[in-house]
Design an enzyme around this catalytic site. Structure first.
Site, short mmCIF file in Angstrom:
data_model
loop_
_atom_site.label_atom_id
_atom_site.label_comp_id
_atom_site.label_asym_id
_atom_site.label_seq_id
_atom_site.Cartn_x
_atom_site.Cartn_y
_atom_site.Cartn_z
N VAL A 59 0.86 -1.18 0.00
CA VAL A 59 0.00 0.00 0.00
C VAL A 59 0.90 1.22 0.00
O VAL A 59 1.84 1.30 0.79
CB VAL A 59 -0.93 0.02 1.23
CG1 VAL A 59 -1.83 1.25 1.19
CG2 VAL A 59 -1.75 -1.26 1.32
N CYS A 60 0.62 2.15 -0.89
CA CYS A 60 1.32 3.44 -0.89
C CYS A 60 2.83 3.23 -0.99
O CYS A 60 3.30 2.50 -1.84
CB CYS A 60 0.90 4.21 0.37
SG CYS A 60 1.37 5.94 0.42
N THR A 61 3.61 3.86 -0.11
CA THR A 61 5.07 3.77 -0.17
C THR A 61 5.61 2.44 0.32
O THR A 61 6.83 2.25 0.34
CB THR A 61 5.71 4.93 0.63
OG1 THR A 61 5.13 4.97 1.94
CG2 THR A 61 5.49 6.25 -0.06
#
Length: 216
Positions: free
Chosen positions: A126-128
């Protein structure tokens, strides 16, 4: 990736391990945690598609380097369920994002991600969290995505990756990456659909009062 897929015991719940670390984004881990635990609860209820009395579909654990409290971004503290030494296998690995600089420089964290990812059926970020998968060698040249604010940085740090923008998530089968926060919840519901059924994913989203964006 060449590793053999894990073979869960028939009827046993799928083990979902969610990495947590200092400065993890709260909803990056809590969103998937809520999706999988809610799906498991909904799965056990009688419905038009199945009888009553089924066991849980998923068991979910938050895993950290040690069992010490983790301080998430904005100060929220949480207690991990397991540490790297006690969580040696899973069926699904979720790697959330947040401020990942320290985690990205931690050899123990990167080694654990690489080791677990080699045995699970599915690894997702998720995300970074995508940066952690790339730094650990799990991602090398694949199509990926991350939060819109970090796309250029991901391209700079890992130029062999095919970084995609304007998408919610990228599903490569065993490897998935998503954009930020709500995209991670959408991706998690997509995984519930893959591992359970579309009906279960829809019931889970309804139980959560969440408007599931099914389009990647």
């Amino acid at each position: 990736m060449s590793a053999t897929l894990a073979s869960p015991v028939p009827g046993a719940p799928l083990q979902v391990a969610i990495l947590v670390f200092d400065q993890v984004e709260v909803l990056d881990f809590a969103g998937p945690y809520e999706v999988f635990t809610t799906a498991s609860r909904v799965h056990q209820r009688p419905s038009g598609e199945a009888p009553d009395g089924r066991g849980p579909l998923f068991t979910v654990r938050a895993v950290a380097r040690t069992l010490a409290p983790v301080r998430a971004r904005a100060g929220l503290q949480l207690l991990p369920d397991a540490d790297f030494s006690s969580c040696t296998q899973a069926d699904v690995l979720i790697v959330p994002g947040g401020v990942v600089d320290a985690a990205q420089q931690c050899p123990e964290t990167l080694a654990w991600i690489a080791r677990i990812s080699a045995t699970v059926q599915i690894t997702a970020s998720v995300c970074t969290g995508c940066f952690l998968l790339a730094a650990s060698g799990v991602l090398r040249t694949e199509r990926v995505t991350t939060h819109w604010e970090d796309l250029d940085d991901l391209r700079r740090q890992f130029p062999l990756l095919e970084v995609c923008d304007s998408v919610r998530w990228v599903d490569l089968g065993r490897l998935l990456t998503s954009a930020g926060i709500s995209a991670g919840m959408d991706m998690s519901l997509h995984l519930v659909q893959r591992l359970g059924s579309e009906a279960l994913a829809l019931r889970t989203a309804r139980q959560m009062d969440y408007a599931w964006n099914k389009a990647a």
